[in-house]
Write a protein that holds these residues in place. Structure first.
Motif, PDB file in Angstrom:
ATOM      1  N   ILE A 163      -3.667  -0.362  12.694  1.00 41.54           N
ATOM      2  CA  ILE A 163      -2.895   0.700  12.045  1.00 41.54           C
ATOM      3  C   ILE A 163      -3.828   1.494  11.146  1.00 41.54           C
ATOM      4  CG2 ILE A 163      -0.932   1.229  10.542  1.00 41.54           C
ATOM      5  CD1 ILE A 163      -0.997  -2.227  11.846  1.00 41.54           C
ATOM      6  N   TRP A 164      -3.892   2.813  11.385  1.00 41.83           N
ATOM      7  CA  TRP A 164      -4.694   3.690  10.542  1.00 41.83           C
ATOM      8  C   TRP A 164      -3.796   4.374   9.517  1.00 41.83           C
ATOM      9  CZ3 TRP A 164      -5.935   2.686  15.517  1.00 41.83           C
ATOM     10  CH2 TRP A 164      -7.271   2.455  15.839  1.00 41.83           C
ATOM     11  N   THR A 165      -4.307   4.467   8.296  1.00 43.14           N
ATOM     12  CA  THR A 165      -3.569   5.170   7.245  1.00 43.14           C
ATOM     13  C   THR A 165      -4.504   6.127   6.533  1.00 43.14           C
ATOM     14  OG1 THR A 165      -4.030   3.608   5.455  1.00 43.14           O
ATOM     15  CG2 THR A 165      -2.134   3.124   6.860  1.00 43.14           C
ATOM     16  N   SER A 166      -3.886   7.082   5.841  1.00 39.56           N
ATOM     17  CA  SER A 166      -4.638   8.032   5.043  1.00 39.56           C
ATOM     18  C   SER A 166      -4.069   8.063   3.637  1.00 39.56           C
ATOM     19  CB  SER A 166      -4.571   9.433   5.657  1.00 39.56           C
ATOM     20  OG  SER A 166      -5.144  10.380   4.776  1.00 39.56           O
ATOM     21  N   SER A 167      -4.931   8.115   2.674  1.00 37.37           N
ATOM     22  CA  SER A 167      -4.487   8.274   1.279  1.00 37.37           C
ATOM     23  C   SER A 167      -4.784   9.672   0.763  1.00 37.37           C
ATOM     24  CB  SER A 167      -5.187   7.246   0.379  1.00 37.37           C
ATOM     25  OG  SER A 167      -6.584   7.406   0.449  1.00 37.37           O
ATOM     26  N   ALA A 193       0.868  -1.185   0.000  1.00 38.74           N
ATOM     27  CA  ALA A 193       0.000   0.000   0.000  1.00 38.74           C
ATOM     28  C   ALA A 193       0.896   1.224   0.000  1.00 38.74           C
ATOM     29  CB  ALA A 193      -0.918  -0.012   1.218  1.00 38.74           C
ATOM     30  N   PHE A 194       1.234   1.706  -1.188  1.00 43.64           N
ATOM     31  CA  PHE A 194       2.112   2.865  -1.303  1.00 43.64           C
ATOM     32  C   PHE A 194       1.311   4.156  -1.095  1.00 43.64           C
ATOM     33  CE2 PHE A 194       4.096  -0.391  -4.112  1.00 43.64           C
ATOM     34  CZ  PHE A 194       5.258  -0.571  -3.369  1.00 43.64           C
ATOM     35  N   ARG A 195       2.039   5.231  -0.777  1.00 41.51           N
ATOM     36  CA  ARG A 195       1.422   6.546  -0.583  1.00 41.51           C
ATOM     37  C   ARG A 195       0.265   6.482   0.402  1.00 41.51           C
ATOM     38  NH1 ARG A 195       3.611  10.047  -4.173  1.00 41.51           N
ATOM     39  NH2 ARG A 195       4.648   9.150  -6.008  1.00 41.51           N
ATOM     40  N   SER A 196       0.448   5.755   1.483  1.00 44.75           N
ATOM     41  CA  SER A 196      -0.569   5.618   2.526  1.00 44.75           C
ATOM     42  C   SER A 196       0.065   5.946   3.876  1.00 44.75           C
ATOM     43  CB  SER A 196      -1.137   4.188   2.539  1.00 44.75           C
ATOM     44  OG  SER A 196      -1.696   3.858   1.290  1.00 44.75           O
ATOM     45  N   PRO A 197       0.221   7.225   4.176  1.00 43.30           N
ATOM     46  CA  PRO A 197       0.904   7.598   5.430  1.00 43.30           C
ATOM     47  C   PRO A 197       0.194   7.036   6.658  1.00 43.30           C
ATOM     48  CG  PRO A 197       0.623   9.509   3.989  1.00 43.30           C
ATOM     49  CD  PRO A 197      -0.174   8.401   3.392  1.00 43.30           C
ATOM     50  N   VAL A 198       0.954   6.500   7.564  1.00 43.27           N
ATOM     51  CA  VAL A 198       0.416   5.995   8.827  1.00 43.27           C
ATOM     52  C   VAL A 198       0.097   7.191   9.722  1.00 43.27           C
ATOM     53  CG1 VAL A 198       0.903   4.653  10.903  1.00 43.27           C
ATOM     54  CG2 VAL A 198       1.664   3.827   8.660  1.00 43.27           C
ATOM     55  N   THR A 199      -1.135   7.204  10.248  1.00 46.01           N
ATOM     56  CA  THR A 199      -1.568   8.333  11.073  1.00 46.01           C
ATOM     57  C   THR A 199      -1.755   7.966  12.542  1.00 46.01           C
ATOM     58  OG1 THR A 199      -3.870   7.866  10.513  1.00 46.01           O
ATOM     59  CG2 THR A 199      -2.691   9.473   9.127  1.00 46.01           C
ATOM     60  N   ARG A 200      -1.944   6.682  12.826  1.00 43.86           N
ATOM     61  CA  ARG A 200      -2.175   6.259  14.206  1.00 43.86           C
ATOM     62  C   ARG A 200      -1.941   4.768  14.304  1.00 43.86           C
ATOM     63  NH1 ARG A 200      -8.099   5.927  17.044  1.00 43.86           N
ATOM     64  NH2 ARG A 200      -7.455   5.018  19.038  1.00 43.86           N
ATOM     65  N   ILE A 201      -1.403   4.330  15.435  1.00 43.47           N
ATOM     66  CA  ILE A 201      -1.197   2.898  15.687  1.00 43.47           C
ATOM     67  C   ILE A 201      -1.674   2.596  17.104  1.00 43.47           C
ATOM     68  CG2 ILE A 201       0.481   1.024  15.879  1.00 43.47           C
ATOM     69  CD1 ILE A 201       2.265   2.581  13.924  1.00 43.47           C
ATOM     70  N   ALA A 254      -8.257   1.533   8.244  1.00 48.28           N
ATOM     71  CA  ALA A 254      -7.537   0.831   9.307  1.00 48.28           C
ATOM     72  C   ALA A 254      -7.366  -0.624   8.922  1.00 48.28           C
ATOM     73  CB  ALA A 254      -8.282   0.935  10.630  1.00 48.28           C
ATOM     74  N   ILE A 255      -6.231  -1.177   9.274  1.00 47.65           N
ATOM     75  CA  ILE A 255      -5.981  -2.607   9.106  1.00 47.65           C
ATOM     76  C   ILE A 255      -5.510  -3.163  10.439  1.00 47.65           C
ATOM     77  CG2 ILE A 255      -5.399  -2.428   6.658  1.00 47.65           C
ATOM     78  CD1 ILE A 255      -2.437  -2.662   7.479  1.00 47.65           C
ATOM     79  N   THR A 256      -5.619  -4.461  10.609  1.00 48.71           N
ATOM     80  CA  THR A 256      -5.097  -5.118  11.815  1.00 48.71           C
ATOM     81  C   THR A 256      -4.040  -6.133  11.413  1.00 48.71           C
ATOM     82  OG1 THR A 256      -6.877  -6.759  11.735  1.00 48.71           O
ATOM     83  CG2 THR A 256      -7.222  -4.815  13.133  1.00 48.71           C
ATOM     84  N   ALA A 257      -3.131  -6.384  12.332  1.00 42.75           N
ATOM     85  CA  ALA A 257      -2.031  -7.317  12.071  1.00 42.75           C
ATOM     86  C   ALA A 257      -1.619  -7.970  13.382  1.00 42.75           C
ATOM     87  CB  ALA A 257      -0.846  -6.587  11.458  1.00 42.75           C
ATOM     88  N   ASP A 258      -1.106  -9.187  13.281  1.00 46.35           N
ATOM     89  CA  ASP A 258      -0.592  -9.870  14.469  1.00 46.35           C
ATOM     90  C   ASP A 258       0.744  -9.301  14.908  1.00 46.35           C
ATOM     91  OD1 ASP A 258      -2.764 -11.595  14.525  1.00 46.35           O
ATOM     92  OD2 ASP A 258      -1.788 -13.072  13.228  1.00 46.35           O
ATOM     93  N   THR A 259       1.563  -8.885  13.943  1.00 47.75           N
ATOM     94  CA  THR A 259       2.883  -8.344  14.252  1.00 47.75           C
ATOM     95  C   THR A 259       3.043  -7.006  13.538  1.00 47.75           C
ATOM     96  OG1 THR A 259       3.913  -9.506  12.392  1.00 47.75           O
ATOM     97  CG2 THR A 259       3.940 -10.618  14.530  1.00 47.75           C
TER      98      THR A 259
END
Length: 347
Positions: free
Chosen positions: A145-149, A125-133, A166-171
């Motif tokens: 993890i929240w991102t904004s495009s 997911a390019f050009r998707s700055p992370v805004t919050r974790i 927002a996406i979720t991940a185990d690690t």
């Protein structure tokens, strides 16, 4: 995308117990093997480190002794042999040759890795700055993890505030390079925050066919310096370029080459110490890159305040691996870093 040739480092400068040495030595072998197997453009051209006086010979002696202790291919080149092989290179006092140093087309390499990742089922997911974790139960239930495009990082706000995905991940692996400290500071408590430092390096093109050495040429290392000096590198066609120098800047967005005449003159003077026949009028400012630093610290272990890679599982945050200060030799080490992080998480 045009080729961009970067150095495959031999692992000469970083001390016996550092992650930089361990991962550079391992990564060097892995990257040569990968390039051979998949026809990624590269060349094991070798490099000379040259000394102009006895003090610089002392620095070459340190590099030589360390390389021998680590079984890195290295040898002193007799000065007469040096004049025969590279008559345009000035080395008044000493020449140290590293035969395992090389170059590779970093763009082709990264495109290969992206393709291999996606072929294995990964998504980019390019050009998707992370805004919050958010660590879900301190990471024991995973990560959100929240991102904004819709917004772009700025020097004042490297991580935009408006987010919609927002996406979720185990690690969670923080390998954000210039923005790694920002990611670190989103997750860890204030007492574990990091302040990023940015060392811009200006590169210079050369528009003449002569002089044109057949290998990379580096000045003797300067202990405590933030880089390895304004050195001569090549591409596969043998075209010459010089750089990088070191210029501390306040923002990772400050990527425009410096037009400061004093810096350009300083670079020319350093180049002419080892390549006196260079046509000064054919040297031109080309582009700049930025190294992610954790302080205004040295690039070689022989000086004070040497900065190693930071690769760690963060205590109290399950499934979170932090990679900070991944500057040179990060490209050379990249495949080994991947294995190292994998082993931290899963072995």
């Amino acid at each position: 995308m045009a080729p961009s040739y970067q150095v495959i480092h031999a692992g000469l400068y970083y001390g016996p117990d550092s992650l930089k040495t361990k991962l550079c030595l391992q990564g060097k072998e892995m990257i040569y093997e990968l390039c051979e197997k998949y026809d990624i453009p590269h060349m094991k051209c070798g490099k000379w480190i040259v000394a102009q006086d006895e003090a610089q010979v002392g620095e070459l002696d340190k590099v030589h002794s360390f390389a021998k202790s680590m079984d890195i291919p290295i040898r002193f080149v007799p000065l007469e042999e040096g004049k025969e092989r590279e008559p345009d290179v000035r080395a008044k006092a000493g020449i140290l040759e590293s035969s395992s140093t090389g170059i590779l087309d970093s763009h082709s390499y990264m495109q290969f890795l992206q393709g291999a990742f996606e072929d294995a089922g990964g998504d980019c997911a390019f050009r998707s700055p992370v805004t919050r974790i958010e660590a879900l139960a301190n990471g024991s239930r995973g990560w959100k993890i929240w991102t904004s495009s819709n917004s772009k990082p700025t020097p004042a706000s490297p991580t935009p505030q408006d987010s919609d995905t927002a996406i979720t991940a185990d690690t969670l692996i923080n390998a954000a390079g210039l923005f790694a400290c920002n990611i670190n500071n989103m997750i860890l408590p204030p007492e574990r925050h990091r302040t990023p430092f940015f060392a811009k390096g200006n590169y210079y093109s050369y528009a003449r066919a002569h002089p044109k050495p057949k290998m990379l040429i580096y000045p003797a290392p300067t202990p405590g310096h933030g880089g390895l000096g304004t050195h001569l590198t090549l591409d596969i066609a043998g075209r010459v370029r010089f750089g990088p120098d070191v210029q501390w800047v306040d923002s990772p967005a400050d990527v425009a080459p410096s037009r400061d005449p004093a810096k350009f003159q300083a670079a020319l003077e350093e180049i002419m110490t080892y390549l006196p026949g260079v046509d000064k009028d054919a040297v031109a400012l080309d582009y700049a890159g930025i190294r992610p630093k954790l302080g205004k610290l040295g690039a070689v272990a022989s000086g004070k305040n040497f900065q190693d890679f930071v690769i760690t599982k963060e205590e109290g945050f399950e499934g979170f691996v932090n990679l900070l200060g991944i500057e040179s030799p990060g490209l050379t080490s990249s495949l080994a870093i991947g294995e190292y992080v994998h082993d931290m998480l899963y072995r």
